[in-house]
Motif scaffolding. Sequence first.
Motif, PDB file in Angstrom:
ATOM      1  N   GLU A 267       0.890  -1.299  -0.147  1.00 44.89           N
ATOM      2  CA  GLU A 267       0.035  -0.060   0.102  1.00 44.89           C
ATOM      3  C   GLU A 267       0.801   1.471  -0.063  1.00 44.89           C
ATOM      4  O   GLU A 267       0.650   2.189  -0.525  1.00 44.89           O
ATOM      5  CB  GLU A 267      -1.030   0.096   1.208  1.00 44.89           C
ATOM      6  N   GLU A 268       2.096   1.288   0.449  1.00 40.85           N
ATOM      7  CA  GLU A 268       2.887   2.219   0.667  1.00 40.85           C
ATOM      8  C   GLU A 268       3.498   2.570  -0.765  1.00 40.85           C
ATOM      9  O   GLU A 268       4.092   3.651  -0.923  1.00 40.85           O
ATOM     10  CB  GLU A 268       4.067   2.233   1.640  1.00 40.85           C
TER      11      GLU A 268
ATOM     12  N   SER B  94       4.017   3.578  -4.642  1.00 42.27           N
ATOM     13  CA  SER B  94       3.508   4.371  -5.249  1.00 42.27           C
ATOM     14  C   SER B  94       3.297   3.769  -6.864  1.00 42.27           C
ATOM     15  O   SER B  94       4.310   2.976  -7.168  1.00 42.27           O
ATOM     16  CB  SER B  94       4.166   5.667  -5.821  1.00 42.27           C
ATOM     17  N   SER B  95       1.929   3.769  -7.356  1.00 39.97           N
ATOM     18  CA  SER B  95       1.803   3.190  -8.471  1.00 39.97           C
ATOM     19  C   SER B  95       2.738   3.791  -9.676  1.00 39.97           C
ATOM     20  O   SER B  95       2.802   3.367 -10.688  1.00 39.97           O
ATOM     21  CB  SER B  95       0.264   3.324  -8.954  1.00 39.97           C
ATOM     22  N   SER B  96       3.028   5.061  -9.460  1.00 39.58           N
ATOM     23  CA  SER B  96       4.027   5.613 -10.650  1.00 39.58           C
ATOM     24  C   SER B  96       5.342   5.146 -10.664  1.00 39.58           C
ATOM     25  O   SER B  96       5.875   5.040 -11.975  1.00 39.58           O
ATOM     26  CB  SER B  96       4.256   7.200 -10.094  1.00 39.58           C
TER      27      SER B  96
END
Length: 274
Positions: A154-155, A157-159
């Motif tokens: 969850e931490e 980043s999708s980027s």
Amino acid sequence: MNRKLKLSNVYLWLIFVILYAPIFYLSYYSFNSGGTMHGFDGFTLDWYREVFADTRLLIILLNTLVIALLSAVISTILGVIGAIAIHRLRKRKNQNALLSLNNVLIVSPDVIIGASFLILFTILGIKLGFASVLISHIAFSVPIVVIMVLPKLEEMSSSLLDAARDLGATEWDVLSKVVLPFIKSGIFAGFFMALTYSLDDFAVTFFVTGNGFTTLSVEIYSRARQGVSLSINALSTLIFVFTMLLVVGYYFINRRGQASGRGDRRTDWGLPNK
């Protein structure tokens, strides 16, 4: 403010004393030459020699370590796969549903879990012994690993993943070179938690062990029912020391990983690595 801080410190120390006093009391009398826990007659290592001279006990110790290591490795692999699968679900409703199912084995009483596995193995015709204990330990360890790994995902980043794909990385490259290194601390945490849970488990193991195979927790319980023997104290002390070494080892591995991560970020930003 200072008074509240002092009261919180006193409360914290009180909790630690309540938790560790029985363990230190047990360890203290493991060196008693008198053979009882009512008076310390003198220092001796005879009870530890008795533990290491007991061939049956050493075999049980080996069984316990093999079960713990195997279940920890397998449950870590399955838990990481499960956490990634849950994280990649687009609908939050589906994520919550799978997390609820995952948490069932964590919140359920050990007695119910053990009895359920016993009934399952009996129906399927699986002989109680090494295989039944291993399967049971994997089953209750996988949800723990998922819980430890999922917050790290969850931490992330999708980027970060999009950038890797834009640079030509395949899905395997993204997984092996981006995702797994990022969640490494969560994987280690899940592994050590699964290892300690397997080493310490009694209730589930008690239901699924068969004739000719047992673990340390069940053996200690059986010996304690026969009467007080300070060899149990010695054995329990050794287990406690081993568990503490695992915790300390995980702490330093996690600390080293965090320091390495900070150093890598400084290098990526063009800063000198201290």
